[in-house]
Design an enzyme around this catalytic site. Structure first.
Site, PDB file in Angstrom:
ATOM      1  N   SER A 247       0.844  -1.196   0.000  1.00  0.00           N
ATOM      2  CA  SER A 247       0.000   0.000   0.000  1.00  0.00           C
ATOM      3  C   SER A 247       0.876   1.240   0.000  1.00  0.00           C
ATOM      4  CB  SER A 247      -0.845  -0.024   1.266  1.00  0.00           C
ATOM      5  OG  SER A 247      -1.430   1.235   1.501  1.00  0.00           O
TER       6      SER A 247
ATOM      7  N   THR B  25       0.475   3.382   1.892  1.00  0.00           N
ATOM      8  CA  THR B  25       0.610   3.722   3.311  1.00  0.00           C
ATOM      9  C   THR B  25       2.053   3.514   3.790  1.00  0.00           C
ATOM     10  OG1 THR B  25      -0.507   3.489   5.435  1.00  0.00           O
ATOM     11  CG2 THR B  25      -0.003   1.452   4.286  1.00  0.00           C
TER      12      THR B  25
ATOM     13  N   TYR C  83      -1.868  -0.494  11.130  1.00  0.00           N
ATOM     14  CA  TYR C  83      -2.120  -1.078   9.804  1.00  0.00           C
ATOM     15  C   TYR C  83      -0.952  -0.762   8.855  1.00  0.00           C
ATOM     16  CZ  TYR C  83      -3.559  -0.884   4.940  1.00  0.00           C
ATOM     17  OH  TYR C  83      -3.566  -0.993   3.580  1.00  0.00           O
TER      18      TYR C  83
ATOM     19  N   LYS D 157       2.127  -3.222   6.914  1.00  0.00           N
ATOM     20  CA  LYS D 157       2.519  -3.278   5.493  1.00  0.00           C
ATOM     21  C   LYS D 157       4.029  -3.041   5.362  1.00  0.00           C
ATOM     22  CE  LYS D 157      -1.449  -4.250   3.683  1.00  0.00           C
ATOM     23  NZ  LYS D 157      -1.720  -5.523   3.029  1.00  0.00           N
TER      24      LYS D 157
ATOM     25  N   PHE E  10      -2.452   2.496  -4.480  1.00  0.00           N
ATOM     26  CA  PHE E  10      -2.924   3.781  -3.981  1.00  0.00           C
ATOM     27  C   PHE E  10      -4.398   3.579  -3.583  1.00  0.00           C
ATOM     28  CE2 PHE E  10       0.650   6.682  -3.978  1.00  0.00           C
ATOM     29  CZ  PHE E  10       1.620   5.758  -4.346  1.00  0.00           C
TER      30      PHE E  10
ATOM     31  N   VAL F 187     -16.931  15.193   5.339  1.00  0.00           N
ATOM     32  CA  VAL F 187     -15.626  15.385   4.693  1.00  0.00           C
ATOM     33  C   VAL F 187     -14.636  15.685   5.818  1.00  0.00           C
ATOM     34  CG1 VAL F 187     -14.277  16.820   3.121  1.00  0.00           C
ATOM     35  CG2 VAL F 187     -16.652  16.210   2.553  1.00  0.00           C
TER      36      VAL F 187
ATOM     37  N   ARG G  41      -5.666  12.262  -2.611  1.00  0.00           N
ATOM     38  CA  ARG G  41      -5.248  10.867  -2.814  1.00  0.00           C
ATOM     39  C   ARG G  41      -5.194  10.577  -4.306  1.00  0.00           C
ATOM     40  NH1 ARG G  41      -4.802  11.683   1.780  1.00  0.00           N
ATOM     41  NH2 ARG G  41      -5.501  10.510   3.596  1.00  0.00           N
TER      42      ARG G  41
ATOM     43  N   ARG H 273      -9.767  13.518  10.321  1.00  0.00           N
ATOM     44  CA  ARG H 273      -9.803  12.174  10.898  1.00  0.00           C
ATOM     45  C   ARG H 273      -8.397  11.848  11.379  1.00  0.00           C
ATOM     46  NH1 ARG H 273     -11.531   7.238   6.954  1.00  0.00           N
ATOM     47  NH2 ARG H 273      -9.576   7.796   5.929  1.00  0.00           N
TER      48      ARG H 273
HETATM   49  C1  UD1 Z   1      -6.155   4.259   3.738  1.00  0.00           C
HETATM   50  C2  UD1 Z   1      -4.723   3.916   3.451  1.00  0.00           C
HETATM   51  C3  UD1 Z   1      -4.640   2.849   2.410  1.00  0.00           C
HETATM   52  C4  UD1 Z   1      -5.496   1.673   2.783  1.00  0.00           C
HETATM   53  C5  UD1 Z   1      -6.907   2.128   2.972  1.00  0.00           C
HETATM   54  C6  UD1 Z   1      -7.697   0.922   3.401  1.00  0.00           C
HETATM   55  C7  UD1 Z   1      -3.154   5.738   3.689  1.00  0.00           C
HETATM   56  C8  UD1 Z   1      -2.495   6.899   3.012  1.00  0.00           C
HETATM   57  N1  UD1 Z   1      -4.014   5.071   2.945  1.00  0.00           N
HETATM   58  O1  UD1 Z   1      -6.642   4.944   2.644  1.00  0.00           O
HETATM   59  O2  UD1 Z   1      -3.326   2.409   2.300  1.00  0.00           O
HETATM   60  O3  UD1 Z   1      -5.442   0.684   1.794  1.00  0.00           O
HETATM   61  O4  UD1 Z   1      -6.930   3.116   3.989  1.00  0.00           O
HETATM   62  O5  UD1 Z   1      -8.835   1.227   4.103  1.00  0.00           O
HETATM   63  O6  UD1 Z   1      -2.922   5.402   4.819  1.00  0.00           O
HETATM   64  N2  UD1 Z   1     -12.814  10.603   3.801  1.00  0.00           N
HETATM   65  C9  UD1 Z   1     -13.798  11.518   4.130  1.00  0.00           C
HETATM   66  N3  UD1 Z   1     -14.981  11.035   4.644  1.00  0.00           N
HETATM   67  C10 UD1 Z   1     -15.214   9.703   4.819  1.00  0.00           C
HETATM   68  C11 UD1 Z   1     -14.193   8.775   4.470  1.00  0.00           C
HETATM   69  C12 UD1 Z   1     -12.992   9.270   3.969  1.00  0.00           C
HETATM   70  O7  UD1 Z   1     -13.634  12.730   3.994  1.00  0.00           O
HETATM   71  O8  UD1 Z   1     -16.302   9.331   5.294  1.00  0.00           O
HETATM   72  C13 UD1 Z   1     -11.542  11.119   3.252  1.00  0.00           C
HETATM   73  C14 UD1 Z   1     -10.337  10.718   4.087  1.00  0.00           C
HETATM   74  O9  UD1 Z   1     -10.133  11.635   5.100  1.00  0.00           O
HETATM   75  C15 UD1 Z   1      -9.251  10.720   3.005  1.00  0.00           C
HETATM   76  C16 UD1 Z   1      -9.983  10.302   1.729  1.00  0.00           C
HETATM   77  O10 UD1 Z   1     -11.367  10.543   1.985  1.00  0.00           O
HETATM   78  O11 UD1 Z   1      -8.758  12.015   2.812  1.00  0.00           O
HETATM   79  C17 UD1 Z   1      -9.798   8.840   1.388  1.00  0.00           C
HETATM   80  O12 UD1 Z   1     -10.089   8.080   2.565  1.00  0.00           O
HETATM   81  P1  UD1 Z   1     -10.224   6.496   2.533  1.00  0.00           P
HETATM   82  O13 UD1 Z   1     -11.104   6.071   1.388  1.00  0.00           O
HETATM   83  O14 UD1 Z   1     -10.610   6.048   3.903  1.00  0.00           O
HETATM   84  O15 UD1 Z   1      -8.778   5.979   2.156  1.00  0.00           O
HETATM   85  P2  UD1 Z   1      -7.346   6.352   2.815  1.00  0.00           P
HETATM   86  O16 UD1 Z   1      -7.499   6.732   4.225  1.00  0.00           O
HETATM   87  O17 UD1 Z   1      -6.649   7.284   1.892  1.00  0.00           O
END
Ligand code: UD1
Length: 344
Positions: free
Chosen positions: A126, A128, A151, A155, A180, A219, A233, A297
């Site tokens: 990942s 990550t 987590y 990885k 990604f 958000v 992302r 978050r």
């Molecule tokens: C993270 C990990 C990724 C992992 C994935 C699995 C990192 C950089 N990435 O992805 O490796 O495979 O989790 O679950 O650590 N968001 C909102 N509202 C929501 C949900 C998400 O605003 O209800 C935003 C988050 O703050 C983030 C973006 O959307 O900025 C993407 O979030 P998400 O889909 O959870 O993925 P990551 O956290 O990037």
């Protein structure tokens, strides 16, 4: 006996899409999964898409005897190891569970690969592993920052285990694919992301909100140092990601690796903010999304996106689908979920 590809976690989101691409490329697939975050019906849907049903064994990879039986009963040519716990927030609450599942599963597989003379494994890594990088986009040589969560740490540790194992054993051939943010769904709308309970990830939360299953999308953070203040992302269509596995597997099987431990960034190279994703969803589906910008978050990083030139050049693979395609397919899938899984 024909040689088979073992997919751990093969009924999950990325695993099921990869199973379809592998079967369509002529591979025979054996899936093992504990069904803790996926559904058995996924096998029917893979069969409906491809006309072939994968072999399936329900097991927990920590159960050495159970997975040993699979190696005994099937002539495995290579392994693709998806099965892992992946919720960042949960990993902070239950680090022991994450270290136990993610690390012991890999150790069991590696031991059995040696015992049964299986050399190739594709590992689900990942982005990550990079933590919050200092320079963007990230290349494969961007140094790892300390992991932001247990987590993420699992990885990093799994990649170290694989690198050390390759140093110790010339016969082992490992490719780590650093995913990604995989989103979207298969064009048939028969497989897609099926979170059990409240989704942690952005896109299933968006589609469930638009479907009226959640009152609003929160958000997380509007004050990041990004053009619109929301986090960035690199979202990649899951079918593009699945195809990267087929390419990596061919590379491994045909002995095309330049070293026995290789790792690639698998993204699109484009960064999108949370608001970009919402706009793309609204544009490509015609749905209006109810959302509110709230606090950050914990554990989230500000921005990350890939430099994919090494993967494009070395693998001869490139992500083809854009954000609008990802959103439209995720929405089509969401509309099918109640028909396919009436009890959800
Ligand atoms: C993270 C990990 C990724 C992992 C994935 C699995 C990192 C950089 N990435 O992805 O490796 O495979 O989790 O679950 O650590 N968001 C909102 N509202 C929501 C949900 C998400 O605003 O209800 C935003 C988050 O703050 C983030 C973006 O959307 O900025 C993407 O979030 P998400 O889909 O959870 O993925 P990551 O956290 O990037």
């Amino acid at each position: 006996m024909r040689k088979k590809i073992l997919l751990t976690g093969g009924t999950g989101f990325i695993g099921s899409h990869t199973a379809v691409e592998l079967i369509n490329s002529g591979f025979e697939v054996v899936i093992v999964d504990d069904l803790s975050n996926s559904r058995i019906e996924v096998l029917d849907n893979i069969e409906q898409i491809t006309g072939k049903r994968p072999h399936f064994v329900k097991l927990d990879l920590r159960d050495f005897g159970a997975i040993q039986n699979v190696f005994q009963n099937h002539q495995i040519e290579s392994v693709i190891h998806f099965a892992a716990k992946k919720a960042v927030g949960e990993s902070v609450e239950k680090p022991g569970l994450y270290y136990d599942v993610n690390i012991n599963s890999l150790l069991n597989l590696l031991k059995l690969m040696v015992d049964f003379d299986v050399s190739g494994i594709i590992f689900s890594s990942s982005c990550t592993v990079y933590g919050q990088p200092e320079v963007l986009p990230v290349t494969e040589s961007t140094p790892f920052q300390p992991a932001e969560s247990p987590y993420g740490n699992t990885k990093q540790i799994c990649e170290e285990i694989l690198r050390d194992s390759c140093n110790a054993n010339d016969h082992l051939k490992v490719i780590s694919l650093r995913y990604f943010n995989p989103v979207g769904a298969h064009e048939s709308s028969l497989i897609g992301e099926l979170p059990i309970g409240v989704p942690d990830n952005l896109v299933p939360f968006i589609t469930q909100t638009a479907a009226g299953l959640r009152p609003e999308l929160k958000v997380f953070g509007g004050d990041y140092d990004t053009p619109d203040g929301t986090a960035i992302r690199d979202y990649i269509h899951v079918v593009d990601l699945a195809k990267a596995h087929v390419v990596a597997l061919d590379r491994s099987i045909n002995d095309l690796q330049k070293s026995n431990y290789e790792f690639f960034n698998v993204g699109t190279g484009h960064g999108s903010s949370v608001l970009d994703v919402i706009k793309s969803f609204e544009k490509s589906t015609g749905e209006k999304l109810n959302y509110n910008i709230t606090g950050r978050r914990s554990g989230d990083i500000e921005k990350i996106f890939a430099d994919t030139s090494f993967a494009n050049r070395e693998l001869g693979w490139k992500a083809e689908k854009g954000l609008d395609d990802m959103m439209a397919s995720a929405w089509e899938w969401q509309l099918q979920v109640p028909k396919l899984f009436p009890d959800i």
